[in-house]
Design a protein around this motif. Structure first.
Motif, mmCIF file in Angstrom:
data_model
loop_
_atom_site.group_PDB
_atom_site.id
_atom_site.type_symbol
_atom_site.label_atom_id
_atom_site.label_comp_id
_atom_site.label_asym_id
_atom_site.label_seq_id
_atom_site.Cartn_x
_atom_site.Cartn_y
_atom_site.Cartn_z
ATOM 1 N N ALA A 288 -39.775 27.892 -39.773
ATOM 2 C CA ALA A 288 -40.788 28.508 -40.639
ATOM 3 C C ALA A 288 -41.532 29.600 -39.883
ATOM 4 N N PHE A 289 -41.887 29.331 -38.622
ATOM 5 C CA PHE A 289 -42.588 30.338 -37.835
ATOM 6 C C PHE A 289 -41.675 31.524 -37.532
ATOM 7 N N TYR A 290 -40.423 31.246 -37.195
ATOM 8 C CA TYR A 290 -39.469 32.336 -36.955
ATOM 9 C C TYR A 290 -39.390 33.237 -38.191
ATOM 10 N N ASP A 291 -39.280 32.617 -39.358
ATOM 11 C CA ASP A 291 -39.152 33.382 -40.591
ATOM 12 C C ASP A 291 -40.412 34.210 -40.849
ATOM 13 N N PHE A 292 -41.584 33.629 -40.565
ATOM 14 C CA PHE A 292 -42.831 34.385 -40.750
ATOM 15 C C PHE A 292 -42.892 35.582 -39.811
ATOM 16 N N MET A 293 -42.471 35.415 -38.562
ATOM 17 C CA MET A 293 -42.483 36.542 -37.631
ATOM 18 C C MET A 293 -41.487 37.615 -38.065
ATOM 19 N N LYS A 294 -40.339 37.196 -38.574
ATOM 20 C CA LYS A 294 -39.374 38.167 -39.092
ATOM 21 C C LYS A 294 -39.990 38.930 -40.263
ATOM 22 N N PHE A 295 -40.644 38.205 -41.156
ATOM 23 C CA PHE A 295 -41.328 38.817 -42.286
ATOM 24 C C PHE A 295 -42.411 39.783 -41.803
ATOM 25 N N THR A 296 -43.128 39.399 -40.771
ATOM 26 C CA THR A 296 -44.189 40.242 -40.209
ATOM 27 C C THR A 296 -43.632 41.572 -39.727
ATOM 28 N N LEU A 297 -42.550 41.532 -38.974
ATOM 29 C CA LEU A 297 -41.977 42.763 -38.431
ATOM 30 C C LEU A 297 -41.349 43.627 -39.520
ATOM 31 N N GLU A 298 -40.832 42.986 -40.558
ATOM 32 C CA GLU A 298 -40.230 43.742 -41.652
ATOM 33 C C GLU A 298 -41.278 44.411 -42.546
ATOM 34 N N ASN A 299 -42.476 43.862 -42.594
ATOM 35 C CA ASN A 299 -43.470 44.335 -43.559
ATOM 36 C C ASN A 299 -44.770 44.854 -42.955
ATOM 37 N N SER A 300 -44.954 44.746 -41.634
ATOM 38 C CA SER A 300 -46.246 45.132 -41.063
ATOM 39 C C SER A 300 -46.512 46.628 -41.173
ATOM 40 N N GLY A 301 -45.484 47.456 -41.231
ATOM 41 C CA GLY A 301 -45.707 48.890 -41.426
ATOM 42 C C GLY A 301 -46.360 49.171 -42.766
ATOM 43 N N ASP A 302 -45.826 48.543 -43.836
ATOM 44 C CA ASP A 302 -46.415 48.710 -45.160
ATOM 45 C C ASP A 302 -47.824 48.132 -45.209
ATOM 46 N N MET A 303 -47.994 46.961 -44.590
ATOM 47 C CA MET A 303 -49.312 46.332 -44.620
ATOM 48 C C MET A 303 -50.324 47.133 -43.804
ATOM 49 N N ALA A 304 -49.887 47.703 -42.691
ATOM 50 C CA ALA A 304 -50.786 48.535 -41.885
ATOM 51 C C ALA A 304 -51.324 49.693 -42.727
ATOM 52 N N GLU A 305 -50.447 50.349 -43.452
ATOM 53 C CA GLU A 305 -50.880 51.467 -44.289
ATOM 54 C C GLU A 305 -51.756 50.985 -45.438
ATOM 55 N N ALA A 306 -51.448 49.810 -45.996
ATOM 56 C CA ALA A 306 -52.218 49.296 -47.123
ATOM 57 C C ALA A 306 -53.654 48.995 -46.743
ATOM 58 N N VAL A 307 -53.873 48.509 -45.507
ATOM 59 C CA VAL A 307 -55.232 48.138 -45.115
ATOM 60 C C VAL A 307 -55.942 49.240 -44.331
ATOM 61 N N GLY A 308 -55.248 50.338 -44.045
ATOM 62 C CA GLY A 308 -55.936 51.477 -43.449
ATOM 63 C C GLY A 308 -55.580 51.811 -42.017
ATOM 64 N N TYR A 309 -54.526 51.195 -41.473
ATOM 65 C CA TYR A 309 -54.068 51.551 -40.142
ATOM 66 C C TYR A 309 -52.851 52.474 -40.252
ATOM 67 N N VAL A 310 -52.116 52.641 -39.178
ATOM 68 C CA VAL A 310 -51.008 53.592 -39.138
ATOM 69 C C VAL A 310 -49.737 52.853 -38.744
ATOM 70 N N ARG A 311 -48.682 53.040 -39.521
ATOM 71 C CA ARG A 311 -47.428 52.352 -39.239
ATOM 72 C C ARG A 311 -46.770 52.939 -37.993
ATOM 73 N N LEU A 312 -45.974 52.121 -37.330
ATOM 74 C CA LEU A 312 -45.195 52.568 -36.176
ATOM 75 C C LEU A 312 -43.936 53.276 -36.643
ATOM 76 N N PRO A 313 -43.274 54.034 -35.761
ATOM 77 C CA PRO A 313 -41.954 54.560 -36.104
ATOM 78 C C PRO A 313 -40.994 53.418 -36.423
ATOM 79 N N ASP A 314 -40.078 53.639 -37.350
ATOM 80 C CA ASP A 314 -39.168 52.583 -37.787
ATOM 81 C C ASP A 314 -38.372 51.986 -36.636
ATOM 82 N N GLU A 315 -38.052 52.801 -35.635
ATOM 83 C CA GLU A 315 -37.238 52.280 -34.538
ATOM 84 C C GLU A 315 -37.958 51.207 -33.723
#
Length: 328
Positions: A288-315
């Protein structure tokens, strides 16, 4: 500390993500014809393509700066995996690492890289970990909107303002043309990674002014600066964006904090990455934790922009996912 204003934006991003997932995991109600039988099949009849449902728990703690991103991710993940209970507290970057090394958490949110002594504590406890970058932030210096004189400061002036020198500082001490009014200071608490970062790049190890009001709650700092014409403070960029109607962001050496200057590094020295540190054993032993971390890395760019931060380069996200895969 949830950023409800920006979590509304998160819901929009989340809807798009869920719709995308629906199209790829066979849960769409669209009918397709079976090329062998000639009959119509629903995409939901291909269980091998469905998202595996998990159960379990994962818990973290740490940075108040990272909290808006992590809160949004936890909320969005709960919609995808409702039987996985993820919690994420806020005790500051330093406080989070203390809990991490005590074995109390699976992950630690940080607004600065881990310190040598924190890494040593984890090593002593036998805890192996991996660092993942999730976004960029621009530590933002703010003043009250009625302050029309100190809206563009140099790094040297920031040092002069914030470093303790045994005096009661007035704006006129920084520039004789400014008001002879005492400066009111608002800053993150000493357990905060934002405090640590400011200490590193502005104070350079010197003592912060002794009369500053310190708080781990950035909303307290916002209220302090917005309520006092002679106040100055600093915190993460997202907190400024949420409150820009009652604060003025100071330009530093002529450069304003925004997505472009933060990502490019032009907003220096106050641009910085944000991190999540994950316990390796938990990633290997807790699906469950592995899956959450995978989800985090897949979606943190979108979430960063949604809450007002800056997404990293995709690479960088791709590198993180590859590193995570190697820990499975």
């Amino acid at each position: 500390m949830k950023k409800w204003k920006y979590l509304t934006m998160t819901a929009v991003v989340g809807s798009a993500l869920m719709l995308g997932a629906c199209g790829s995991n066979g849960e769409s109600s669209e009918q397709t014809e079976n090329p062998t039988t000639g009959t119509e099949n629903s995409g939901s009849e291909t269980p091998q393509q469905e998202t595996a449902k998990l159960s379990g728990t994962a818990n973290g703690d740490g940075s108040s700066t990272v909290a808006p991103i992590m809160d949004a991710l936890v909320e969005l993940y709960a919609g995808e995996q409702p039987d996985v209970k993820v919690s994420s507290g806020v005790s500051g970057t330093g406080g989070g690492f203390e809990k991490f090394s005590a074995g109390e958490t699976d992950f630690s949110n940080a607004s600065r890289p881990i310190k040598e002594e924190e890494a040593a504590a984890l090593d002593k406890a036998g805890i192996e970990y991996t660092e993942f970058k999730i976004a960029y932030d621009g530590l933002t210096v703010v003043v009250n909107p009625e302050n029309t004189w100190a809206t563009d400061l140099t790094v040297d002036q920031l040092k002069q303002i914030w470093i303790e020198d045994g005096t009661t500082k007035k704006w006129s001490d920084i520039d004789p043309s400014w008001p002879a009014e005492e400066i009111a200071f608002y800053a993150p608490g000493t357990d905060s990674g934002t405090y640590d970062y400011f200490d590193e790049v502005i104070l350079e190890g010197a003592e912060l002014v002794s009369n500053a009001e310190l708080s781990e709650d950035d909303n307290t700092l916002v209220m302090g600066v917005s309520g006092n014409k002679n106040a100055i403070g600093f915190f993460g960029y997202a907190y400024y964006l949420e409150n820009q109607d009652k604060l003025t962001a100071v330009t530093v050496d002529g450069v304003a904090p925004n997505n472009e200057t933060i990502e490019s590094g032009e907003y220096t020295p106050l641009s910085r990455p944000l991190f999540v540190y994950a316990k390796n054993s938990a990633l290997k032993e807790n699906p469950a934790f592995y899956d959450f971390m995978k989800f985090t890395l897949e979606n943190s760019g979108d979430m960063a922009e949604a809450v007002g931060y800056v997404r990293l380069p995709d690479e960088i996200y791709a590198e993180g996912l590859a590193t995570l895969e190697g820990l499975k």
